[in-house]
Design a protein around this motif. Sequence first.
Motif, PDB file in Angstrom:
ATOM      1  N   ALA A 100       0.572  -1.238   0.099  1.00 23.99           N
ATOM      2  CA  ALA A 100      -0.002   0.002   0.007  1.00 23.99           C
ATOM      3  C   ALA A 100       0.992   1.214  -0.028  1.00 23.99           C
ATOM      4  O   ALA A 100       0.394   2.426  -0.186  1.00 23.99           O
ATOM      5  N   PHE A 101       2.146   0.942   0.097  1.00 18.76           N
ATOM      6  CA  PHE A 101       2.936   2.350   0.477  1.00 18.76           C
ATOM      7  C   PHE A 101       3.966   2.475  -0.702  1.00 18.76           C
ATOM      8  O   PHE A 101       4.960   3.235  -0.724  1.00 18.76           O
ATOM      9  N   VAL A 102       3.802   1.540  -1.923  1.00 19.20           N
ATOM     10  CA  VAL A 102       4.726   1.878  -3.011  1.00 19.20           C
ATOM     11  C   VAL A 102       4.425   3.219  -3.585  1.00 19.20           C
ATOM     12  O   VAL A 102       3.480   4.028  -3.523  1.00 19.20           O
ATOM     13  N   HIS A 103       5.616   3.611  -4.256  1.00 20.79           N
ATOM     14  CA  HIS A 103       5.543   5.154  -4.986  1.00 20.79           C
ATOM     15  C   HIS A 103       5.916   4.960  -6.394  1.00 20.79           C
ATOM     16  O   HIS A 103       5.653   5.872  -7.350  1.00 20.79           O
ATOM     17  N   SER A 104       6.666   3.912  -6.960  1.00 21.30           N
ATOM     18  CA  SER A 104       7.330   3.736  -8.070  1.00 21.30           C
ATOM     19  C   SER A 104       7.196   2.445  -8.736  1.00 21.30           C
ATOM     20  O   SER A 104       6.817   1.463  -8.077  1.00 21.30           O
ATOM     21  N   PRO A 105       7.207   2.406 -10.012  1.00 20.00           N
ATOM     22  CA  PRO A 105       7.121   1.125 -10.788  1.00 20.00           C
ATOM     23  C   PRO A 105       8.041   0.106  -9.984  1.00 20.00           C
ATOM     24  O   PRO A 105       7.773  -1.066  -9.984  1.00 20.00           O
ATOM     25  N   MET A 106       9.293   0.390  -9.676  1.00 20.65           N
ATOM     26  CA  MET A 106      10.392  -0.473  -9.155  1.00 20.65           C
ATOM     27  C   MET A 106       9.768  -0.937  -7.798  1.00 20.65           C
ATOM     28  O   MET A 106      10.037  -2.159  -7.541  1.00 20.65           O
ATOM     29  N   GLN A 107       9.303  -0.169  -6.922  1.00 19.54           N
ATOM     30  CA  GLN A 107       8.764  -0.544  -5.715  1.00 19.54           C
ATOM     31  C   GLN A 107       7.547  -1.385  -5.941  1.00 19.54           C
ATOM     32  O   GLN A 107       7.700  -2.370  -5.115  1.00 19.54           O
ATOM     33  N   PHE A 108       6.791  -1.090  -6.875  1.00 23.15           N
ATOM     34  CA  PHE A 108       5.620  -2.086  -7.087  1.00 23.15           C
ATOM     35  C   PHE A 108       5.976  -3.474  -7.422  1.00 23.15           C
ATOM     36  O   PHE A 108       5.604  -4.427  -7.091  1.00 23.15           O
ATOM     37  N   TYR A 109       6.922  -3.356  -8.565  1.00 21.30           N
ATOM     38  CA  TYR A 109       7.344  -4.776  -8.783  1.00 21.30           C
ATOM     39  C   TYR A 109       8.159  -5.522  -7.959  1.00 21.30           C
ATOM     40  O   TYR A 109       8.077  -6.826  -7.776  1.00 21.30           O
ATOM     41  N   ALA A 110       8.868  -4.840  -6.780  1.00 21.17           N
ATOM     42  CA  ALA A 110       9.524  -5.527  -5.709  1.00 21.17           C
ATOM     43  C   ALA A 110       8.511  -6.348  -4.808  1.00 21.17           C
ATOM     44  O   ALA A 110       8.944  -7.110  -4.495  1.00 21.17           O
ATOM     45  N   MET A 111       7.686  -5.547  -4.395  1.00 22.37           N
ATOM     46  CA  MET A 111       6.494  -5.853  -3.506  1.00 22.37           C
ATOM     47  C   MET A 111       5.987  -6.872  -4.113  1.00 22.37           C
ATOM     48  O   MET A 111       5.487  -7.995  -3.443  1.00 22.37           O
ATOM     49  N   ARG A 112       5.302  -7.243  -5.407  1.00 22.06           N
ATOM     50  CA  ARG A 112       4.611  -8.040  -5.893  1.00 22.06           C
ATOM     51  C   ARG A 112       5.839  -9.383  -5.974  1.00 22.06           C
ATOM     52  O   ARG A 112       4.986 -10.409  -5.820  1.00 22.06           O
ATOM     53  N   PHE A 113       7.003  -9.156  -6.483  1.00 22.97           N
ATOM     54  CA  PHE A 113       8.039 -10.225  -6.250  1.00 22.97           C
ATOM     55  C   PHE A 113       7.959 -10.868  -5.046  1.00 22.97           C
ATOM     56  O   PHE A 113       7.792 -12.234  -4.799  1.00 22.97           O
ATOM     57  N   ALA A 114       8.319 -10.063  -4.063  1.00 20.82           N
ATOM     58  CA  ALA A 114       8.645 -10.524  -2.660  1.00 20.82           C
ATOM     59  C   ALA A 114       7.021 -11.419  -2.288  1.00 20.82           C
ATOM     60  O   ALA A 114       7.170 -12.102  -1.422  1.00 20.82           O
ATOM     61  N   LEU A 115       5.952 -10.803  -2.697  1.00 22.01           N
ATOM     62  CA  LEU A 115       4.598 -11.459  -2.163  1.00 22.01           C
ATOM     63  C   LEU A 115       4.398 -13.095  -2.740  1.00 22.01           C
ATOM     64  O   LEU A 115       4.280 -13.710  -1.992  1.00 22.01           O
ATOM     65  N   GLY A 116       5.165 -13.069  -4.013  1.00 24.49           N
ATOM     66  CA  GLY A 116       5.039 -14.262  -4.530  1.00 24.49           C
ATOM     67  C   GLY A 116       5.990 -15.238  -3.772  1.00 24.49           C
ATOM     68  O   GLY A 116       5.872 -16.482  -3.530  1.00 24.49           O
ATOM     69  N   VAL A 117       7.176 -14.575  -3.470  1.00 26.84           N
ATOM     70  CA  VAL A 117       8.210 -15.382  -2.585  1.00 26.84           C
ATOM     71  C   VAL A 117       7.576 -16.018  -1.433  1.00 26.84           C
ATOM     72  O   VAL A 117       7.668 -17.087  -0.971  1.00 26.84           O
TER      73      VAL A 117
END
Length: 427
Positions: A100-117
């Motif tokens: 909920a606290f992402v601000h950029s595409p790279m942060q969004f990608y990182a959080m989605r990747f981490a959720l998958g892990v």
Amino acid sequence: MTAGLNERALIRKIALRTLPLILLSYFVALVDRSNISFAAATMNADLGFSETIYGIGASAFFVGYSLLEVPSNLLLARFGARVWLARIMLTWGVISILTAFVHSPMQFYAMRFALGVAEAGFYPGVILYLSSWFPGEHRAWAISRFYIALPLSFVVMGSLAAPLLAMDGHWGLQGWQWLLIMEGLPSLVLALVLVLALPDRPETARWLSDAERAWLKGALAREAAVMGEVSHNLLRALTNPYVLLLGMANACNFIAINAIMFSAPRLLAHDTGLDVAGVGRIVSVGGVAIALGLLLVGSVAGQTVGRTLMAYVGLVVLAAVGLMLLWLGGTSESSIAGFLVFIAAAQVAGMLPLAMVSRLIPAADRAGGLAMANTISQGGAFFGPILWGVLADRTGSYHMGVALLIPAMAGSASFALLVRQRNLAKA
């Protein structure tokens, strides 16, 4: 059958002790995985995300998920379902909230990747867990009952999206941020509940009598004897033809499922002119349709592998018909009908491949084999949203993406028929 022991009563008893917690956990996982489809209605505009950026972020989940599937499932087999599933729930809850606290595409990608892990291994781990409680002839029924979490997640996401998005501005947070935070919190509580209440295996379940435990052990041993006594071999498990073919069948299915699901609110709003609440009601009806399909298929398809395979083929063909309606219809009614037919048939079909894998490979290979089949499936889940987002940006429409999903369903049916041919030849 042990004298005086009622098999149906025992299966119901096991189901009541195991399935509710598994169902609730899977429900929370599905909500946390897919709620960005509703958040995107305002998140993309607030953060300046294009359809391609959103599609990459949606798909990044499946990269992390796929990479850790096999090791996660092997660790579940080592540490037990109770501890490992609770660990999965705790970490994905934290990450879902942080998204909920992402601000950029790279942060969004990182959080989605981490959720998958974090979530990696959950679904095949549950199938492995149920394989130690339910003999083969009862397994598809058990899986269909915990899979009710899927339509339940549709109903809840569809119902809660509008009121949570309407919290826009409270405590300085956007509505999409409230949606991600509020739907991520329950998993933190459930992690503790799993540790305290989920039974690990029949040998430690105090609520089973000696006669019940003996019957269950005997039924599972007879199933293992049919497959042949073999020792664990990870390479054999990962390369088993049934694992590879059924994984590919579901990969083709998931290309279409995830392309549609991660864009369903915007696709339906575009085709029908409905607001978030109206689209939410359609998604909720889709959940009801999936639930009815699960109850029907779980009751009639699981007795034999051959019957399950043909049920799978029939469902993906029906899903292709739904996509054709969604692509060619041109009216609000045809778009809604196409979405409902597709999502009900494709999602019910998605339950069946791992149930078949659990019956077609030796018990010693299930931890690795189930994880590998699901890893291949999630490869399809990865490509769907990216392809969809790129096409939407380039054409300004979702309909080219819908058209390209129809061949994927044909491929899914073809892989399933190859499994049927191999199984008949082996018999």
